[in-house]
Design a protein around this motif. Structure first.
Motif, PDB file in Angstrom:
ATOM      1  N   ARG A 111       3.858  -1.739  -7.463  1.00  0.00           N
ATOM      2  CA  ARG A 111       3.161  -0.542  -6.981  1.00  0.00           C
ATOM      3  C   ARG A 111       3.670  -0.165  -5.586  1.00  0.00           C
ATOM      4  O   ARG A 111       4.062  -1.028  -4.794  1.00  0.00           O
ATOM      5  CB  ARG A 111       1.648  -0.739  -6.896  1.00  0.00           C
TER       6      ARG A 111
ATOM      7  N   LYS B 177      -0.005   9.431   0.372  1.00  0.00           N
ATOM      8  CA  LYS B 177      -1.120   8.598   0.793  1.00  0.00           C
ATOM      9  C   LYS B 177      -2.335   9.423   1.193  1.00  0.00           C
ATOM     10  O   LYS B 177      -2.246  10.235   2.117  1.00  0.00           O
ATOM     11  CB  LYS B 177      -0.706   7.719   1.986  1.00  0.00           C
TER      12      LYS B 177
ATOM     13  N   ASP C 190      -3.211   0.086   5.688  1.00  0.00           N
ATOM     14  CA  ASP C 190      -3.956  -1.047   5.117  1.00  0.00           C
ATOM     15  C   ASP C 190      -3.374  -2.415   5.476  1.00  0.00           C
ATOM     16  O   ASP C 190      -3.287  -3.325   4.624  1.00  0.00           O
ATOM     17  CB  ASP C 190      -4.078  -0.884   3.591  1.00  0.00           C
TER      18      ASP C 190
ATOM     19  N   GLN D 239      -5.409  -5.936   4.812  1.00  0.00           N
ATOM     20  CA  GLN D 239      -5.728  -6.414   3.455  1.00  0.00           C
ATOM     21  C   GLN D 239      -4.507  -6.847   2.653  1.00  0.00           C
ATOM     22  O   GLN D 239      -4.640  -7.348   1.547  1.00  0.00           O
ATOM     23  CB  GLN D 239      -6.500  -5.339   2.688  1.00  0.00           C
TER      24      GLN D 239
ATOM     25  N   HIS E  25      -8.623  -3.154  -1.864  1.00  0.00           N
ATOM     26  CA  HIS E  25      -9.458  -2.082  -1.315  1.00  0.00           C
ATOM     27  C   HIS E  25     -10.939  -2.448  -1.318  1.00  0.00           C
ATOM     28  O   HIS E  25     -11.710  -1.889  -0.544  1.00  0.00           O
ATOM     29  CB  HIS E  25      -9.169  -0.757  -2.040  1.00  0.00           C
TER      30      HIS E  25
ATOM     31  N   GLU F 144      -2.395  -5.513  -3.098  1.00  0.00           N
ATOM     32  CA  GLU F 144      -1.395  -4.984  -2.161  1.00  0.00           C
ATOM     33  C   GLU F 144      -0.630  -6.123  -1.490  1.00  0.00           C
ATOM     34  O   GLU F 144      -1.228  -7.059  -0.952  1.00  0.00           O
ATOM     35  CB  GLU F 144      -2.079  -4.100  -1.113  1.00  0.00           C
TER      36      GLU F 144
ATOM     37  N   CYS G  46       0.870  -1.176   0.000  1.00  0.00           N
ATOM     38  CA  CYS G  46       0.000   0.000   0.000  1.00  0.00           C
ATOM     39  C   CYS G  46       0.908   1.228   0.000  1.00  0.00           C
ATOM     40  O   CYS G  46       0.806   2.070  -0.882  1.00  0.00           O
ATOM     41  CB  CYS G  46      -0.909  -0.031   1.227  1.00  0.00           C
TER      42      CYS G  46
HETATM   43 MN    MN Z   1      -3.990   0.905   0.263  1.00  0.00          MN
END
Ligand code: MN
Ligand code: PEP
Length: 264
Positions: free
Chosen positions: A50, A55, A240, A243, A203, A229, A26
């Protein structure tokens, strides 16, 4: 906006025999963290690494990204792993810096897509770039607002385009962090078959245990790719945490997913 074949040329040119996979944390946290994750993802089906460096946190007081310093780390990822890299841009200054640092692909986050002013500012800064630009759906389920954002980017001469379905905010309690609207995704595909549509199960779910199922649903619906992620120590991630999956889990997920072929 008309459907235009040229929009997906960047993806077709990659000649992938599987969906596009974008993976990485993330947030970029430290140089070591970024490079460690990138090294674990190289030599896999991941095409783009990524990491968010600016953020968009919902409430102030949380980690808001390392900023422009992270661009140097992404350049190092390119040098050391050969992977292409991408990050989120949310204003003209971000775009300028990202392009100056030769970031290979940019994405626009859900909190930016809602604002026509910010989308126009980003579009103007992107003018004519040949880097692919992925536009996430806005936080609210408004297909026109999403299309309007894409139109602004396309109208400024960006031909390499993609869209990311990352689900929608809702006040009701659901098992999702951001509820997907599969019907909207289907309508999007029917109207714009040449805009690559990528799914962001991270997400959508907010929960690493649900990543596989949502990814499989997306592939069954012929999405062109996944953005997932990935962090070497997800529970300790600075944003995050719940996740994110480890690189080995990501590899397993990619192995287990059934890819629907056009002829199915
Ligand atoms: Mn994120
Ligand atoms: C992200 O990709 O880390 C992010 C902030 O996404 P979104 O804009 O979908 O919330």
């Amino acid at each position: 906006m008309e459907n235009k074949k040229e929009m997906r040329a960047w993806l077709d040119a990659m000649n992938l025999d599987h969906p596009l996979v974008v993976a990485g944390p993330c947030s970029a946290e430290t140089e070591e963290q970024v490079l460690k994750i990138a090294h674990e993802l190289k030599d896999t089906d991941v095409s783009y690494f990524r990491a968010g460096i600016w953020k968009p946190r919902t409430r102030p007081g949380n980690f808001e990204g390392v900023g422009a310093l992270g661009l140097k780390w992404l350049q190092k990822v390119k040098e050391e792993t050969g992977m292409k890299v991408c990050t989120e841009v949310a204003n003209a200054a971000h775009v300028k810096l990202a392009l100056e640092h030769d970031i290979d692909m940019l994405w626009i986050g859900a909190r930016s897509t809602v604002s026509p002013f910010i989308m126009q500012e980003i579009a103007d800064a992107l003018q004519g770039t040949d880097k692919p630009v992925l536009i996430k759906n806005p936080v609210n389920p408004d297909l026109s607002l999403w299309l309007g954002g894409i139109e602004r980017i396309y109208s400024s001469g960006v031909k390499n385009i993609g869209a990311i379905h990352r689900g929608f905010s809702t006040y009701e309690k659901t098992k999702y962090r951001n509820k997907p609207k599969w019907q909207m995704a289907i309508e999007f595909q029917n109207r714009f078959p040449d805009i690559p549509l990528i799914n962001d199960p991270s997400h959508i779910t907010g929960n690493r245990d649900m990543i596989f199922d949502v990814s499989q649903t997306a592939l069954d619906l012929n999405f062109d790719g996944l953005m997932i992620e990935t962090h070497t120590d997800p529970d300790k991630a600075w944003s995050d945490a719940a996740q994110q999956v480890t690189p080995s889990t990501l590899i397993q997920i990619m192995r287990d997913l059934k890819i629907r072929k056009e002829t199915d």
